[in-house]
Design an enzyme around this catalytic site. Structure first.
Site, PDB file in Angstrom:
ATOM      1  N   GLY A   1     -30.448  10.731  -8.876  1.00  0.00           N
ATOM      2  CA  GLY A   1     -30.051  11.794  -7.796  1.00  0.00           C
ATOM      3  C   GLY A   1     -29.765  11.131  -6.604  1.00  0.00           C
ATOM      4  N   ALA A   2     -28.489  11.385  -5.766  1.00  0.00           N
ATOM      5  CA  ALA A   2     -27.866  10.437  -4.929  1.00  0.00           C
ATOM      6  C   ALA A   2     -28.890  10.494  -3.729  1.00  0.00           C
ATOM      7  CB  ALA A   2     -26.753  11.495  -4.265  1.00  0.00           C
TER       8      ALA A   2
ATOM      9  N   LYS B   1     -21.838  14.856 -11.194  1.00  0.00           N
ATOM     10  CA  LYS B   1     -22.111  14.472 -12.462  1.00  0.00           C
ATOM     11  C   LYS B   1     -20.840  15.065 -13.750  1.00  0.00           C
ATOM     12  CE  LYS B   1     -24.786  12.703 -13.896  1.00  0.00           C
ATOM     13  NZ  LYS B   1     -24.535  11.248 -14.114  1.00  0.00           N
TER      14      LYS B   1
ATOM     15  N   ASP C   1     -22.469  13.579  -5.416  1.00  0.00           N
ATOM     16  CA  ASP C   1     -22.892  11.989  -5.108  1.00  0.00           C
ATOM     17  C   ASP C   1     -22.014  11.305  -4.163  1.00  0.00           C
ATOM     18  OD1 ASP C   1     -23.576  12.807  -8.325  1.00  0.00           O
ATOM     19  OD2 ASP C   1     -24.900  11.174  -7.661  1.00  0.00           O
TER      20      ASP C   1
END
Ligand code: MRU
Length: 356
Positions: free
Chosen positions: A45-46, A246, A235
């Site tokens: 996860g960013a 994603k 992201d």
């Protein structure tokens, strides 16, 4: 749910590859173990990989030989490089590492011990700010959610993908806290199954009504009027508003447009990359083919099958109804709105995983 805990000079991470069956923390005591955890997606996860990398810098800085300051700074650059090479797409990783480097450089006149303490303080600040940003995203995003809503989300943009609370799931949490009648459709998110394993787990832990679907069911449920809006994380957001997220996000955006369903992206300012003009310039990570060929260790495709496994795709700005940031909601035209909300800042995110 806290996927990232800094405790007594040690970074504890929930091993997200083990969820939902086991909730165990791994301990990272040096920068290399943090880099490994990011690459292997034990933390993902960013915003979460940005915060983890910041702590990785703290650990690395602590272990460097401190007899010569010039050498120490060279060592810090090398550690930054190792952490940058882990994953190429989420810009939060480069943003956090650069922020740590420039903090250290701005204190060059101080002793190394003091710089180490300042770096630890900065990493904790990054972590704290992430949670604050997510609550702000939640507050802003809640304005877009009707009193009763069926929401479709993809991947995991929840507490697990951040330091806490989440971005897309932060909006859902805020709407729920505001007493709204929320139900979430959770895309399973092949091949890494962040939806099935992580988002379903997070929502169920909190008692938020949800239904798991496979990715290829989204069009059907939209065509049946079962989805009021889509909300996803990001992201990296290019300066023109194109969004990397994603793999499968783009498909959802196209479907949403076809069915006149609002498509929202929720992300903190640290996900916006003003250095990148448009989505096609965003580096897209390609991951190991085994992620496609195996499910939970069981082979599902013929030996030697040809495989393609891009981990992200790019949704063009024209398909995005609004971007929900911690500084407010922005709408098209994104180029101007992003410039205004970020102050047009271009940061130096060198070497964005070119070798990955
Ligand atoms: O490969 P992952 O699991 O790191 O990808 C995560 C996503 O694509 C998320 O949607 C994105 O990082 C936003 S998280 C708040």
């Amino acid at each position: 749910m806290q996927p990232i805990i800094w405790e007594n000079g040690c970074l504890k991470l929930i091993d997200q590859t083990k969820l939902p069956l086991e909730k165990i923390y791994i301990q990272c005591k040096d920068h290399q173990s943090v880099a490994d955890a990011i690459r292997e997606m034990r933390v993902r996860g960013a915003p979460a990989i940005g915060a983890a990398a910041a702590y990785g810098m703290v650990l690395g800085a602590r272990d460097l030989d401190d007899r010569d300051k010039e050498e120490w700074f060279k060592g810090l650059d090398e550690i930054a490089e190792i952490l940058k090479q882990t994953r190429p797409t989420a810009v939060n990783l480069f943003w956090a590492i650069e922020r740590m480097l420039s903090t250290a450089r701005s204190k060059k006149h101080l002793g190394i011990r003091e710089i180490q303490d300042i770096l630890e303080f900065e990493a904790e600040k990054i972590a704290r700010e992430d949670v604050e940003s997510n609550y702000a995203i939640g507050r802003h995003g809640n304005q877009l959610i009707p009193q009763k809503a069926n929401i479709l989300t993809h991947c995991n943009a929840g507490a697990l993908a951040t330091v806490d609370y989440g971005t897309a799931l932060g909006v859902i949490r805020a709407a729920r806290s505001a007493g709204k009648d929320i139900h979430v459709f959770v895309d399973e998110t092949r091949p890494f199954l962040q939806g099935a394993r992580l988002t379903a787990f997070e929502l169920m832990e909190e008692g938020i009504p949800s239904t798991l679907i496979t990715d290829n069911m989204a069009g059907y449920i939209m065509s049946k009027g079962m989805v009021d809006l889509v909300i996803v994380g990001a992201d990296r957001i290019a300066a023109n508003g194109d969004v990397a997220n994603k793999i499968g996000t783009y498909t959802l955006a196209v479907l949403a447009r076809e069915h006149n369903i609002p498509f929202y992206v929720a992300a903190p300012i640290s996900t916006i990359d003003m250095n990148i003009e448009k989505g096609e310039d965003i580096p897209i990570e390609e991951r190991n083919h085994d992620e496609v060929v195996y499910i939970q260790g069981k082979r599902i495709a013929p030996e030697n099958v040809k495989v393609f496994n891009p981990a992200f795709d790019v949704t063009p700005d024209k398909l995005i109804t609004a971007i929900i940031t911690d500084r407010g909601i922005i709408r098209p035209p994104y180029k101007d709105a992003l410039k205004e909300i970020t102050g047009g800042t271009k940061n130096d995110y060198q070497d964005q995983g070119e070798d990955n």
